[in-house]
Design a protein around this motif. Structure first.
Motif, PDB file in Angstrom:
ATOM      1  N   UNK A   1       0.778  -1.185   0.101  1.00 16.10           N
ATOM      2  CA  UNK A   1      -0.112   0.186  -0.098  1.00 16.10           C
ATOM      3  C   UNK A   1       0.964   1.157  -0.031  1.00 16.10           C
ATOM      4  N   UNK A   2       1.607   1.697  -1.189  1.00 19.60           N
ATOM      5  CA  UNK A   2       2.433   2.781  -1.043  1.00 19.60           C
ATOM      6  C   UNK A   2       1.600   4.109  -0.910  1.00 19.60           C
ATOM      7  N   UNK A   3       2.187   4.660  -0.136  1.00 15.71           N
ATOM      8  CA  UNK A   3       1.558   6.046   0.230  1.00 15.71           C
ATOM      9  C   UNK A   3       2.179   7.151  -0.968  1.00 15.71           C
ATOM     10  N   UNK A   4       1.263   7.715  -1.773  1.00 16.40           N
ATOM     11  CA  UNK A   4       1.683   8.568  -2.850  1.00 16.40           C
ATOM     12  C   UNK A   4       1.729  10.152  -2.536  1.00 16.40           C
ATOM     13  N   UNK A   5       0.797  10.182  -1.589  1.00 14.95           N
ATOM     14  CA  UNK A   5       0.999  11.870  -1.030  1.00 14.95           C
ATOM     15  C   UNK A   5       0.253  11.837   0.273  1.00 14.95           C
ATOM     16  N   UNK A   6       0.536  12.974   1.247  1.00 13.49           N
ATOM     17  CA  UNK A   6       0.010  13.339   2.282  1.00 13.49           C
ATOM     18  C   UNK A   6      -0.809  14.584   2.142  1.00 13.49           C
TER      19      UNK A   6
ATOM     20  N   UNK B   1       4.838  16.848   4.369  1.00 14.14           N
ATOM     21  CA  UNK B   1       4.568  18.262   4.045  1.00 14.14           C
ATOM     22  C   UNK B   1       5.466  19.305   4.496  1.00 14.14           C
ATOM     23  N   UNK B   2       5.327  20.383   3.901  1.00 10.63           N
ATOM     24  CA  UNK B   2       6.318  21.660   3.999  1.00 10.63           C
ATOM     25  C   UNK B   2       6.471  22.111   5.550  1.00 10.63           C
ATOM     26  N   UNK B   3       5.342  22.005   6.219  1.00 10.21           N
ATOM     27  CA  UNK B   3       5.224  22.584   7.534  1.00 10.21           C
ATOM     28  C   UNK B   3       6.082  21.617   8.721  1.00 10.21           C
ATOM     29  N   UNK B   4       6.353  20.384   8.370  1.00  6.49           N
ATOM     30  CA  UNK B   4       7.217  19.673   9.246  1.00  6.49           C
ATOM     31  C   UNK B   4       8.789  20.390   9.406  1.00  6.49           C
ATOM     32  N   UNK B   5       8.888  20.459  10.771  1.00  3.78           N
ATOM     33  CA  UNK B   5      10.132  21.302  10.864  1.00  3.78           C
ATOM     34  C   UNK B   5      11.345  20.693  10.780  1.00  3.78           C
TER      35      UNK B   5
END
Ligand code: FAD
Length: 280
Positions: free
Chosen positions: A77-82, A118-122
């Motif tokens: 179940x490859x995750x393609x996007x968050x 996502x970009x908000x990951x610090x």
């Protein structure tokens, strides 16, 4: 064929304690035999003294399977996007959207986690500074046992760095078969080359040490691992951002070893238990 991790060692008390049941149930077993260095041909014990080399039994993934027993896990179940926001994350898996999830923990290799997070990951900076090496693995079924004097060999060669006789591991089929790993440098330098060229060059290198018949060479298969070894780890046991409610772990946080992957995940689990309220 065990075409990924070849064995693992236990240095940390927490890892040792976590493996007690697996050891008692013989899900992991010591790999014994001789470890050679080539081309000089010196022999030492694979396991013994402070270094016992363990393998999953009857295959390397037996340990992960035992640890996963009873857990709700989806494979293939490859995750393609968050997408989403803190506390309401969604995963795109094929044409499905799963969620919302309060927290996401990514345990993929650093470059793959970096693409998904996502970009908000610090902690994108820590992910970006992590470096991983590739590895090509050649797998060969031998029509006759070459009666090699070793179970595995470290090879001082520009192309290949490791040879193991997979059938020398406990509970494997008797048919003789070899697993050969290219060195990290050679793998990185040839990462995008056609697999057939890689296969041929590795077979040529192997034949400097072991005779391989034309039919064995013909049937040999090759696997490309883009992210196999850890060249430069993140230097933190895990990456956790409690504002975005995103976290990442993996061997690349510490070192390219099975034990490091366990310790990274265990440390992240401890930290999450302090901040995440789990419904009773
Ligand atoms: C050829 C080779 C030989 C090795 N030999 C040894 C050895 O002898 N001893 C040793 O200790 N270690 C060895 N290692 C290293 C060992 O395999 C790693 O340290 C260990 O597997 C790391 O575990 P991990 O859980 O951090 O990552 P991984 O085992 O890489 O697991 C990451 C998982 O994330 C999944 N994933 C990635 N992207 C996505 C996505 N988008 N969606 C869903 N899932 C995703 C992958 O499919 C994979 O299952 C070797 C590795 C290789 C490749």
């Amino acid at each position: 064929f065990d075409h990924g991790a070849q064995y693992f060692t236990i240095r940390d008390g927490r890892f040792r304690a976590a493996l007690e049941t697996a050891q008692a149930d013989r899900v992991i077993e010591p790999w014994t035999g001789a470890l050679a260095t080539l081309p000089d041909g010196n022999l030492a014990a694979l396991s013994g003294g402070d270094t016992t080399r363990y393998v999953g039994s009857p295959s390397m993934n037996a340990l992960a399977k035992a640890m996963a027993a009873g857990l709700d896990i989806q494979t293939d179940a490859p995750v393609e996007a968050i997408s989403g926001t803190a506390g309401k994350w969604f995963l795109k898996i094929g044409d499905r959207r799963e969620g919302p999830f309060d927290w996401l923990v990514l345990a993929a290799p650093a470059p793959q986690s970096a693409l998904l997070l996502p970009d908000e990951f610090t902690h994108h900076g820590a992910l970006a500074k992590t470096r991983m090496n590739a590895c090509f693995t050649l797998m060969i079924r031998q029509t006759e046992d070459a009666k090699l004097p070793f179970a595995a060999a470290r090879v001082d060669d520009p192309v290949i760095g490791w040879i193991s006789r997979n059938n020398s591991k406990p509970e494997r089929p008797d048919e003789p078969c070899l697993v050969v790993n290219a060195t990290a440098k050679w793998s990185d330098d040839h990462l995008e080359e056609p697999l057939e060229d890689v296969r041929r060059t590795m077979l040529e290198a192997l034949q400097r040490y072991i005779p391989i018949s034309p039919s064995e060479a013909e049937a040999a298969t090759i696997h490309r691992w883009r992210y196999a070894n850890v060249d430069r780890p993140a230097g933190q046991a895990f990456l956790l951002d409690d504002v975005s409610q995103l976290a990442a772990c993996g061997d690349w946080c510490i070192a390219g070893r099975v034990e490091a992957a366990f310790l990274s995940a265990a440390a992240l689990g401890d930290a999450l238990k302090q901040i995440v309220k789990v419904a009773p």
